[in-house]
Design an enzyme around this catalytic site. Sequence first.
Site, PDB file in Angstrom:
ATOM      1  N   SER A   1     -25.966  -3.994   9.562  1.00 34.86           N
ATOM      2  CA  SER A   1     -26.972  -2.658   9.304  1.00 34.86           C
ATOM      3  C   SER A   1     -27.509  -2.688  10.782  1.00 34.86           C
ATOM      4  O   SER A   1     -26.928  -2.761  11.891  1.00 34.86           O
ATOM      5  CB  SER A   1     -27.923  -2.792   8.195  1.00 34.86           C
ATOM      6  OG  SER A   1     -28.750  -1.547   8.193  1.00 34.86           O
TER       7      SER A   1
ATOM      8  N   ASP B   1     -21.022   5.681   3.732  1.00 36.68           N
ATOM      9  CA  ASP B   1     -21.798   4.692   3.975  1.00 36.68           C
ATOM     10  C   ASP B   1     -23.183   4.981   3.194  1.00 36.68           C
ATOM     11  O   ASP B   1     -23.767   5.888   3.380  1.00 36.68           O
ATOM     12  CB  ASP B   1     -22.715   4.319   5.323  1.00 36.68           C
ATOM     13  CG  ASP B   1     -23.562   3.160   5.565  1.00 36.68           C
ATOM     14  OD1 ASP B   1     -24.388   3.184   5.053  1.00 36.68           O
ATOM     15  OD2 ASP B   1     -23.202   2.184   6.203  1.00 36.68           O
TER      16      ASP B   1
ATOM     17  N   HIS C   1     -22.697  -0.435   1.456  1.00 36.15           N
ATOM     18  CA  HIS C   1     -23.423  -0.328   3.025  1.00 36.15           C
ATOM     19  C   HIS C   1     -22.873  -1.875   3.633  1.00 36.15           C
ATOM     20  O   HIS C   1     -21.406  -1.468   3.753  1.00 36.15           O
ATOM     21  CB  HIS C   1     -24.848  -0.422   2.952  1.00 36.15           C
ATOM     22  CG  HIS C   1     -25.529  -0.520   4.202  1.00 36.15           C
ATOM     23  ND1 HIS C   1     -25.213   0.162   5.210  1.00 36.15           N
ATOM     24  CD2 HIS C   1     -26.635  -1.198   4.534  1.00 36.15           C
ATOM     25  CE1 HIS C   1     -25.864   0.146   6.204  1.00 36.15           C
ATOM     26  NE2 HIS C   1     -26.755  -0.560   5.932  1.00 36.15           N
TER      27      HIS C   1
END
Length: 438
Positions: free
Chosen positions: A216, A311, A378
């Site tokens: 991330s 995502d 994610h």
Amino acid sequence: MPSPSPSAASAPASRHLRLWWRRRGRGGAVAATFAVALLAAALLLSLSHYASLPLAPAASGSRSSALVGLTLLRRAEEKGALCLDGSAPGYHLQRGSGSGSQSWLIHLEGGGWCRNLKSCASRQKSILGSSRYMESQVEFAGMLSDLEDENPDFYNWNKVKIRYCDGASFSGNVKDEFQNGTKFFFRGQRIWEAVMDELLLKGLRLAKQAFLTGCSAGGLATFIHCDDFRALMPKDSRVKCLSDGGFFLDVEDISKQRTLRAFYRDVVRLQDLKRRFLHCSSSMDPGQCFFPREVVKDIRTPVFVLNPAYDAWQVQHVLAPVASDPQRSWQDCRLDISKCSPNQLEILQGFRKELHDTISELKQKKDWGIFVDSCFIHCQSLNSFTWHSPSSPRVNNKTIAEAVGDWFFDRREVKELDCEFPCNPTCHNLVFAKPFKG
């Protein structure tokens, strides 16, 4: 083409995954000011932090992944390498063994960004802005696991997880400590440099193989620091990088606003980042400078891009943020992709196409790797279920771990691009509770 559907034996694992995320979703409900603060609270509670936590109990009789203690950076204040609140940054180091004793895997933790002094002040009172709140131990799972069956290529390497506490992907370097009379330390660049210096003294300088990874916001940091990392390593060593869930897109949301660009613009201005990026021209919107699409243009070191086409974080906070959906027509879709309407799915397919188009130039780079699955999730590298297990998502019958290992060790060229949702039955598509009010 994806492999066949996982067996019935893997179904409990999938249920554990969904139940775990539902529980985490309820826990995230405290961020009830999302609609007013737009992305601020959501970015504080980035999915990337949760992605590193255990998803389900280990099977009876099996050994679980190791717990690794927190090490605080030595002489942090002297080096000016400090978290947002002025505390020392930290990392977790697990020593390698045997054939992996001179190989290093460094992971940069994620956790969103803060765009203004108010949101950064909130982070100062959390693990994302202060080591005073960080856990004394964390579990190393997925690509950090020391179990060979979970992590076949990297299990016995030296592995490091660098905690994230600067709010700008390890890239700020503001000398002034005071902002409006309150102390803030925007020192992500110094944290990166100081932790690397300390690890070099602990054996990283002798690495024969080194792998910089991140999830991330840490995945974005991996793009930013990949060449810096290469420059620290011996010239004859194998050095590569991997960004997991870090290829954020500069797209219009459902209300035709560029929500993430506006957010990034504030981050860049707050931490004076524009001068940090050589690719940033004077005519460019400051917010654009922070997107991977621009950052990757200067990278010379081989990078592996690991991203879901749908995502979950970007769908919820970039494509269909609550503030851009006053009628809440996207409420069910943003929490469960199986509940998206045909029109919403069409928009999601457009989002997927944007990702494919944006990375099209990277597909031409022979030494770069790509794994884009058609999942609604994610980060995927720090969970044993999604990294490498009987129930892991697969593209062309390869788990993420197998694809990454093949690429890192040059066993084959890896450019795995999945078909459109809902084509892949091996995906772990997250189902969220309803964590946002307003």
